[in-house]
Write a protein that holds these residues in place. Structure first.
Motif, PDB file in Angstrom:
ATOM      1  N   ASN A 395       1.765 -10.045  -3.383  1.00 47.52           N
ATOM      2  CA  ASN A 395       2.180  -9.192  -4.506  1.00 47.52           C
ATOM      3  C   ASN A 395       1.985  -7.715  -4.190  1.00 47.52           C
ATOM      4  OD1 ASN A 395       2.933 -11.287  -6.178  1.00 47.52           O
ATOM      5  ND2 ASN A 395       0.909 -11.479  -7.125  1.00 47.52           N
ATOM      6  N   ILE A 396       0.854  -7.413  -3.560  1.00 48.45           N
ATOM      7  CA  ILE A 396       0.548  -6.022  -3.219  1.00 48.45           C
ATOM      8  C   ILE A 396       1.583  -5.484  -2.230  1.00 48.45           C
ATOM      9  CG2 ILE A 396      -1.132  -4.494  -2.117  1.00 48.45           C
ATOM     10  CD1 ILE A 396      -3.324  -6.407  -3.211  1.00 48.45           C
ATOM     11  N   LYS A 397       1.912  -6.285  -1.229  1.00 48.44           N
ATOM     12  CA  LYS A 397       2.900  -5.870  -0.234  1.00 48.44           C
ATOM     13  C   LYS A 397       4.241  -5.576  -0.893  1.00 48.44           C
ATOM     14  CE  LYS A 397       5.146  -7.331   4.051  1.00 48.44           C
ATOM     15  NZ  LYS A 397       5.287  -8.429   5.057  1.00 48.44           N
ATOM     16  N   LEU A 398       4.649  -6.422  -1.841  1.00 45.36           N
ATOM     17  CA  LEU A 398       5.921  -6.209  -2.535  1.00 45.36           C
ATOM     18  C   LEU A 398       5.905  -4.918  -3.350  1.00 45.36           C
ATOM     19  CD1 LEU A 398       6.768  -9.831  -3.773  1.00 45.36           C
ATOM     20  CD2 LEU A 398       8.014  -8.489  -2.059  1.00 45.36           C
ATOM     21  N   MET A 399       4.788  -4.638  -4.021  1.00 46.78           N
ATOM     22  CA  MET A 399       4.689  -3.406  -4.812  1.00 46.78           C
ATOM     23  C   MET A 399       4.729  -2.171  -3.920  1.00 46.78           C
ATOM     24  SD  MET A 399       2.095  -4.302  -7.970  1.00 46.78           S
ATOM     25  CE  MET A 399       0.863  -5.213  -7.045  1.00 46.78           C
ATOM     26  N   PHE A 400       4.091  -2.255  -2.753  1.00 48.37           N
ATOM     27  CA  PHE A 400       4.165  -1.156  -1.792  1.00 48.37           C
ATOM     28  C   PHE A 400       5.609  -0.936  -1.341  1.00 48.37           C
ATOM     29  CE2 PHE A 400      -0.486  -1.700  -0.154  1.00 48.37           C
ATOM     30  CZ  PHE A 400      -0.949  -1.014  -1.270  1.00 48.37           C
ATOM     31  N   GLU A 401       6.312  -2.033  -1.037  1.00 47.27           N
ATOM     32  CA  GLU A 401       7.683  -1.931  -0.544  1.00 47.27           C
ATOM     33  C   GLU A 401       8.626  -1.390  -1.610  1.00 47.27           C
ATOM     34  OE1 GLU A 401       8.514  -5.870   0.761  1.00 47.27           O
ATOM     35  OE2 GLU A 401       7.497  -5.628   2.707  1.00 47.27           O
ATOM     36  N   LYS A 402       8.408  -1.767  -2.866  1.00 46.35           N
ATOM     37  CA  LYS A 402       9.254  -1.279  -3.961  1.00 46.35           C
ATOM     38  C   LYS A 402       8.957   0.175  -4.308  1.00 46.35           C
ATOM     39  CE  LYS A 402      10.133  -3.742  -7.552  1.00 46.35           C
ATOM     40  NZ  LYS A 402       9.988  -4.571  -8.776  1.00 46.35           N
ATOM     41  N   GLY A 403       7.786   0.638  -3.947  1.00 45.49           N
ATOM     42  CA  GLY A 403       7.422   2.019  -4.238  1.00 45.49           C
ATOM     43  C   GLY A 403       6.777   2.222  -5.588  1.00 45.49           C
ATOM     44  N   SER A 404       6.414   1.142  -6.286  1.00 46.28           N
ATOM     45  CA  SER A 404       5.740   1.298  -7.574  1.00 46.28           C
ATOM     46  C   SER A 404       4.262   1.636  -7.378  1.00 46.28           C
ATOM     47  CB  SER A 404       5.871   0.028  -8.418  1.00 46.28           C
ATOM     48  OG  SER A 404       5.444  -1.114  -7.706  1.00 46.28           O
ATOM     49  N   VAL A 405       3.760   1.372  -6.162  1.00 43.59           N
ATOM     50  CA  VAL A 405       2.401   1.753  -5.785  1.00 43.59           C
ATOM     51  C   VAL A 405       2.473   2.400  -4.413  1.00 43.59           C
ATOM     52  CG1 VAL A 405       0.030   0.989  -5.399  1.00 43.59           C
ATOM     53  CG2 VAL A 405       1.478  -0.248  -7.020  1.00 43.59           C
ATOM     54  N   PHE A 406       1.744   3.510  -4.229  1.00 45.52           N
ATOM     55  CA  PHE A 406       1.708   4.170  -2.933  1.00 45.52           C
ATOM     56  C   PHE A 406       0.572   3.557  -2.111  1.00 45.52           C
ATOM     57  CE2 PHE A 406       0.073   7.952  -0.428  1.00 45.52           C
ATOM     58  CZ  PHE A 406       1.015   7.808   0.584  1.00 45.52           C
ATOM     59  N   SER A 407       0.869   3.169  -0.888  1.00 42.24           N
ATOM     60  CA  SER A 407      -0.103   2.458  -0.060  1.00 42.24           C
ATOM     61  C   SER A 407      -1.191   3.363   0.489  1.00 42.24           C
ATOM     62  CB  SER A 407       0.610   1.779   1.120  1.00 42.24           C
ATOM     63  OG  SER A 407       1.202   2.747   1.966  1.00 42.24           O
ATOM     64  N   GLY A 408      -0.994   4.683   0.447  1.00 45.92           N
ATOM     65  CA  GLY A 408      -2.010   5.594   0.937  1.00 45.92           C
ATOM     66  C   GLY A 408      -2.069   5.721   2.425  1.00 45.92           C
ATOM     67  N   LYS A 409      -0.960   5.437   3.097  1.00 44.30           N
ATOM     68  CA  LYS A 409      -0.954   5.435   4.555  1.00 44.30           C
ATOM     69  C   LYS A 409      -0.514   6.743   5.190  1.00 44.30           C
ATOM     70  CE  LYS A 409      -2.257   1.140   4.848  1.00 44.30           C
ATOM     71  NZ  LYS A 409      -3.603   0.805   5.314  1.00 44.30           N
ATOM     72  N   LYS A 410      -0.123   7.730   4.394  1.00 46.38           N
ATOM     73  CA  LYS A 410       0.326   8.979   4.977  1.00 46.38           C
ATOM     74  C   LYS A 410      -0.063  10.147   4.082  1.00 46.38           C
ATOM     75  CE  LYS A 410       4.895   8.374   2.859  1.00 46.38           C
ATOM     76  NZ  LYS A 410       6.338   8.243   3.097  1.00 46.38           N
ATOM     77  N   PRO A 411      -0.192  11.350   4.649  1.00 47.56           N
ATOM     78  CA  PRO A 411      -0.557  12.510   3.830  1.00 47.56           C
ATOM     79  C   PRO A 411       0.590  12.964   2.959  1.00 47.56           C
ATOM     80  CG  PRO A 411      -0.113  13.196   6.062  1.00 47.56           C
ATOM     81  CD  PRO A 411      -0.062  11.693   6.068  1.00 47.56           C
ATOM     82  N   LEU A 412       0.299  13.880   2.009  1.00 48.34           N
ATOM     83  CA  LEU A 412       1.350  14.439   1.147  1.00 48.34           C
ATOM     84  C   LEU A 412       2.401  15.146   1.972  1.00 48.34           C
ATOM     85  CD1 LEU A 412      -0.826  15.951  -1.709  1.00 48.34           C
ATOM     86  CD2 LEU A 412       0.623  13.960  -1.863  1.00 48.34           C
TER      87      LEU A 412
END
Length: 412
Positions: A395-412
């Motif tokens: 579920n978490i992976k899907l939310m990251f892929e959809k963009g509803s949650v930011f995974s925190g893997k890159k800077p602003l």
């Protein structure tokens, strides 16, 4: 990054705040052990983009202002306009003790995640809002929809009207006191409501206005007008009725002296080699010293202008209330602040050096607060926070892929 120390260990706080007032409130709670989850939009708290930045920081996850009021927190980045984002917030609220927000009045209500909705999910939830002019819960201000910053609160709450050398040149208090004072009141209000919730199981709405907070600290404004119908005017660094009390010129700058009471004043007169001032009828008591404070200041400066700050420190220190006017450099080199652990160092993402943040001023002997960790990068803890409330890896992976949650893997 979870911890098990501090007097508020075991309390979970959802932090839907930005800028300074709200984050300062939740940081106070985090410093004393609360698990504060900073719930940010996908582009983050705009304070992340405010400097200063270290010279070697090419990533710029956040600057010094954000670091100063967001340590000890975890971050999750959600799209609260999406169904998934709202669902996650509701799941978090169901298990939280506190939610703090400082959006414009009614914004979260329109999004379907305001207090009336969340209290049906979690009746014991303490819901705190910090706004320029408050919310309808504490009394609907005619300015409820007005935006506000620190200077607005200081201007309307009474501080600027009495700060400065004269009425034509009002001055705000340095730093964001209009924000931080409100943040402190919000933290206090949250804790009183938590105490009630622990005793009764009933949560409530805590409504804090920045402007109210400044007025609550404007005792001179209220007492002067209430008692004698006078609107006090700026008098520089003095306080009406007290003298000597203020700043005084010295050979290499300015110092502060406060010796208004008889014993302090008499000692000061002896130390500046002017014992005759003790018997001068113009300075015989506190009211007379204030009435003649201009002449008194001149007499004191006849001595102080002949001496350096260092010389006067050796003369006055420990005997009368006194201090040089400190710069930041002075503060960082003074042993008091080191002994009190008031300038702890934390990591700065993107920089090779550690940076200092303001320390924890409330010292508890058994369960002390502390600066345990730097401010979080945007969405840095999204994965672990989602796991906390029961979402599966899929579920978490899907939310990251959809963009509803930011995974925190890159800077602003």
């Amino acid at each position: 990054m979870k911890h098990n120390s501090g007097a508020l260990n075991g309390i979970r706080v959802l932090d839907l705040t930005h800028a300074l007032a709200g984050p300062f409130c939740t940081q106070v709670l985090a410093d004393h052990g609360a698990d504060v989850i900073k719930v940010e939009p996908l582009d983050g708290d705009f304070f992340r983009r405010m400097g200063p930045f270290t010279e070697d920081d090419q990533e710029r996850h956040y600057g010094g202002l954000f670091q100063s009021c967001n340590r000890n927190k975890r971050s999750i980045s959600l799209d609260l306009k999406s169904a998934e984002g709202k669902d996650i917030l509701k799941k978090l609220a169901a298990e939280a003790d506190v939610l703090v927000e400082n959006y414009r009045s009614g914004v979260l209500d329109k999004m379907g995640v305001g207090y009336e909705t969340l209290k049906t999910i979690n009746p014991r939830l303490v819901y705190t809002s910090v706004r320029g002019f408050g919310d309808k819960a504490g009394g609907a201000s005619p300015y409820i929809d007005w935006p506000a910053f620190d200077i607005v609160a200081q201007a309307m709450g009474g501080w600027m009207g009495i700060t400065g050398e004269d009425a034509d040149h009002p001055v705000k208090v340095g730093g964001g006191a209009g924000d931080t004072a409100a943040g402190l009141f919000a933290a206090f209000g949250t804790m009183t409501a938590l105490w009630h919730a622990r005793n009764t199981g009933q949560g409530q709405y805590v409504d804090v206005a920045m402007t109210d907070s400044i007025l609550a600290l404007s005792e001179l404004v209220v007492s002067q007008y209430s008692y004698v119908g006078v609107s006090p005017q700026p008098v520089g660094n003095r306080i009406p009725g007290l003298a000597p009390f203020g700043t005084f010129k010295v050979k290499d700058g300015v110092i502060a002296i406060a010796a208004p009471h008889n014993a302090q004043f008499h000692l000061l007169c002896k130390m500046i080699n002017q014992p005759e001032l003790i018997g001068d009828p113009r300075f015989a008591n506190e009211p007379l010293r204030w009435e003649n404070n201009v002449e008194l200041t001149q007499r004191i400066e006849e001595f102080t202008t002949l001496h350096t700050k260092k010389e006067l420190r050796e003369l006055f220190g420990g005997k009368i209330p006194f201090s040089p006017i400190y710069t930041a450099e002075d503060i960082f080199s003074d042993p008091h602040f080191e002994a009190r652990k008031m300038l702890p160092k934390v990591d700065q993402p993107g920089s090779s050096k550690k940076v200092s943040v303001p320390g924890v001023p409330v010292k508890l002997s058994v369960s002390p607060g502390e600066v345990r960790s730097r401010a979080p990068m945007l969405g840095e803890h999204s994965q672990e926070i989602l796991e906390d409330v029961g979402f599966t890896d899929e579920n978490i992976k899907l939310m990251f892929e959809k963009g509803s949650v930011f995974s925190g893997k890159k800077p602003l």
